[in-house]
Write a protein that holds these residues in place. Sequence first.
Motif, mmCIF file in Angstrom:
data_model
loop_
_atom_site.group_PDB
_atom_site.id
_atom_site.type_symbol
_atom_site.label_atom_id
_atom_site.label_comp_id
_atom_site.label_asym_id
_atom_site.label_seq_id
_atom_site.Cartn_x
_atom_site.Cartn_y
_atom_site.Cartn_z
ATOM 1 N N ILE A 174 20.128 33.026 61.238
ATOM 2 C CA ILE A 174 19.327 33.708 62.318
ATOM 3 C C ILE A 174 19.993 33.469 63.805
ATOM 4 C CG2 ILE A 174 17.139 33.718 63.879
ATOM 5 C CD1 ILE A 174 15.922 33.135 61.065
ATOM 6 N N PHE A 175 20.267 34.250 64.384
ATOM 7 C CA PHE A 175 21.111 34.235 65.694
ATOM 8 C C PHE A 175 20.050 34.342 66.754
ATOM 9 C CE2 PHE A 175 24.455 35.331 62.864
ATOM 10 C CZ PHE A 175 25.498 34.333 63.364
ATOM 11 N N ILE A 176 19.698 33.368 67.601
ATOM 12 C CA ILE A 176 18.620 33.017 68.600
ATOM 13 C C ILE A 176 18.908 33.717 69.870
ATOM 14 C CG2 ILE A 176 18.853 30.913 69.110
ATOM 15 C CD1 ILE A 176 15.561 32.429 68.352
ATOM 16 N N LEU A 193 15.738 29.122 56.453
ATOM 17 C CA LEU A 193 15.948 29.747 57.821
ATOM 18 C C LEU A 193 17.258 29.116 58.529
ATOM 19 C CD1 LEU A 193 12.677 31.298 58.475
ATOM 20 C CD2 LEU A 193 14.460 32.514 57.212
ATOM 21 N N GLU A 194 18.326 29.347 58.477
ATOM 22 C CA GLU A 194 19.336 28.506 59.299
ATOM 23 C C GLU A 194 19.498 29.249 60.959
ATOM 24 O OE1 GLU A 194 22.219 25.545 59.732
ATOM 25 O OE2 GLU A 194 20.775 26.044 58.160
ATOM 26 N N VAL A 195 19.368 28.383 61.809
ATOM 27 C CA VAL A 195 19.318 29.089 63.062
ATOM 28 C C VAL A 195 20.716 28.634 63.840
ATOM 29 C CG1 VAL A 195 18.388 28.929 65.524
ATOM 30 C CG2 VAL A 195 16.982 28.815 63.213
ATOM 31 N N LYS A 196 21.341 29.716 64.349
ATOM 32 C CA LYS A 196 22.645 29.344 65.258
ATOM 33 C C LYS A 196 22.356 30.084 66.794
ATOM 34 C CE LYS A 196 24.862 27.976 61.939
ATOM 35 N NZ LYS A 196 25.610 26.488 61.919
ATOM 36 N N ASN A 197 22.951 29.135 67.732
ATOM 37 C CA ASN A 197 22.604 29.569 69.049
ATOM 38 C C ASN A 197 24.168 30.049 69.635
ATOM 39 O OD1 ASN A 197 21.209 29.741 71.572
ATOM 40 N ND2 ASN A 197 21.581 27.684 72.102
ATOM 41 N N PHE A 198 24.771 30.805 69.029
ATOM 42 C CA PHE A 198 26.153 31.509 69.368
ATOM 43 C C PHE A 198 25.921 32.523 70.410
ATOM 44 C CE2 PHE A 198 28.387 30.999 65.078
ATOM 45 C CZ PHE A 198 28.078 29.651 65.053
ATOM 46 N N GLU A 199 26.765 32.407 71.393
ATOM 47 C CA GLU A 199 26.778 33.433 72.359
ATOM 48 C C GLU A 199 27.817 33.983 72.625
ATOM 49 O OE1 GLU A 199 26.059 32.036 76.539
ATOM 50 O OE2 GLU A 199 26.598 29.777 75.725
ATOM 51 N N LYS A 240 34.405 28.872 62.146
ATOM 52 C CA LYS A 240 33.796 28.617 60.474
ATOM 53 C C LYS A 240 32.777 29.634 60.267
ATOM 54 C CE LYS A 240 34.269 23.492 60.443
ATOM 55 N NZ LYS A 240 33.468 22.468 60.294
ATOM 56 N N ASN A 241 32.906 30.328 59.178
ATOM 57 C CA ASN A 241 32.083 31.398 58.697
ATOM 58 C C ASN A 241 30.770 30.634 58.527
ATOM 59 O OD1 ASN A 241 30.501 33.100 57.205
ATOM 60 N ND2 ASN A 241 32.074 33.930 56.018
ATOM 61 N N PRO A 242 29.773 30.815 59.144
ATOM 62 C CA PRO A 242 28.332 30.182 59.080
ATOM 63 C C PRO A 242 27.778 30.635 57.635
ATOM 64 C CG PRO A 242 28.306 31.930 60.737
ATOM 65 C CD PRO A 242 29.900 31.557 60.340
ATOM 66 N N SER A 284 24.504 44.495 54.571
ATOM 67 C CA SER A 284 23.722 43.652 53.524
ATOM 68 C C SER A 284 24.038 42.076 53.501
ATOM 69 C CB SER A 284 24.903 44.159 52.136
ATOM 70 O OG SER A 284 26.352 43.457 52.426
ATOM 71 N N LEU A 285 24.490 41.997 54.703
ATOM 72 C CA LEU A 285 24.634 40.364 55.004
ATOM 73 C C LEU A 285 23.276 39.992 55.396
ATOM 74 C CD1 LEU A 285 28.076 40.050 57.000
ATOM 75 C CD2 LEU A 285 27.629 39.577 54.592
ATOM 76 N N PRO A 286 23.142 38.761 54.954
ATOM 77 C CA PRO A 286 21.654 38.082 55.367
ATOM 78 C C PRO A 286 21.742 37.653 56.777
ATOM 79 C CG PRO A 286 22.826 36.340 53.944
ATOM 80 C CD PRO A 286 23.683 37.732 53.969
ATOM 81 N N VAL A 287 21.959 38.307 57.454
ATOM 82 C CA VAL A 287 22.194 38.096 58.910
ATOM 83 C C VAL A 287 20.978 38.608 59.865
ATOM 84 C CG1 VAL A 287 23.547 38.270 61.067
ATOM 85 C CG2 VAL A 287 24.538 37.544 58.736
ATOM 86 N N ILE A 288 20.520 37.992 60.677
ATOM 87 C CA ILE A 288 19.425 38.497 61.699
ATOM 88 C C ILE A 288 19.869 38.314 63.034
ATOM 89 C CG2 ILE A 288 17.029 38.410 62.278
ATOM 90 C CD1 ILE A 288 17.380 38.990 59.230
#
Length: 306
Positions: A142-144, A86-92, A111-113, A156-160
């Motif tokens: 995971i975008f928090i 589970l990779e967490v990103k804090n993008f806004e 960069k494409n995460p 289909s992307l593994p993006v939450i």
Amino acid sequence: MLLKPRTTPRELLFLRTLSPRMMFTEEQMEDYINLEKGYEGELKFDALMDNQKREHLLIRDLFLTCNKSDFQLDNLLFTPERIYQLEVKNFEGEHYIETEAWYTSTGKQIKNPLLQLKRSENLLNQLLYKMKANMKVDSYLIFINQEFTLYSASQSLPVILPSQINRFLKKLFKDDNTQNFIYPRQKGIANQLIKLHKTETPYMQIPEYNYRKLKKGLVCSHCMGWMEVSIQGRVKCSHCSKEEFYLSAIERSVEEFKLLFPNEPLTVNRIFNWSGGCISRKTVQRYLTDRYKKNGKGRSIFYEKN
């Protein structure tokens, strides 16, 4: 069960200590802000995971090497059926995707995460194969941050996305048929990975610095302003007015000095000067004598851990 807690990244500790004491370039300041935001996002996700009631094994913040390639993992969640990366990103702000390229709303390409996520998954699978640990790995980005929006993303992307996180966690545990216990095999694999964790990372980007050019003084732990002498054994921030006892202020000052100058001897004069003279030499000496072992004689006295 939390097998490895998260610690503040060492690079971030350096930048926090240096930022009020020297001038960062625009690029250095951007790196510092991004590190702070990233760590803040990881802590937010940690809080969500800590509220989960179902039994699981969790490792946070792993730095590993496989086939001479280094990779980092934000979270590894072990359940009886599989391992979740589970990779967490804090993008806004608003972002969009065009033919696998990621852009901000202003059209700036980033960069494409997902490439980082896939790379880590591949290396983790290779490492597990070497360990003879036959477990399936599923990876999710995971975008928090609630202020994040992503357009043109395939389902289909593994993006939450932020609005999906709670449902994702509920579904994750339910679908994985998580029991009220974890098999010893999973715990054994997790402990093997922890033993392989590297505490030093070659990716740290620390600005060059030296003692003479750094600003001296006590930095406020609340707002990073500068502390000034107060009364009754305290110092006070000149910016936010927060007060702090001498002893805790000296302790922070000593830890900062040891972080930046690990090979320099710890002496009363060094800590007195590093603190900007806010606290008397006598108080600094009393603190060091109480907490550390004294070595040498006369002007050669220095202190080290007992």
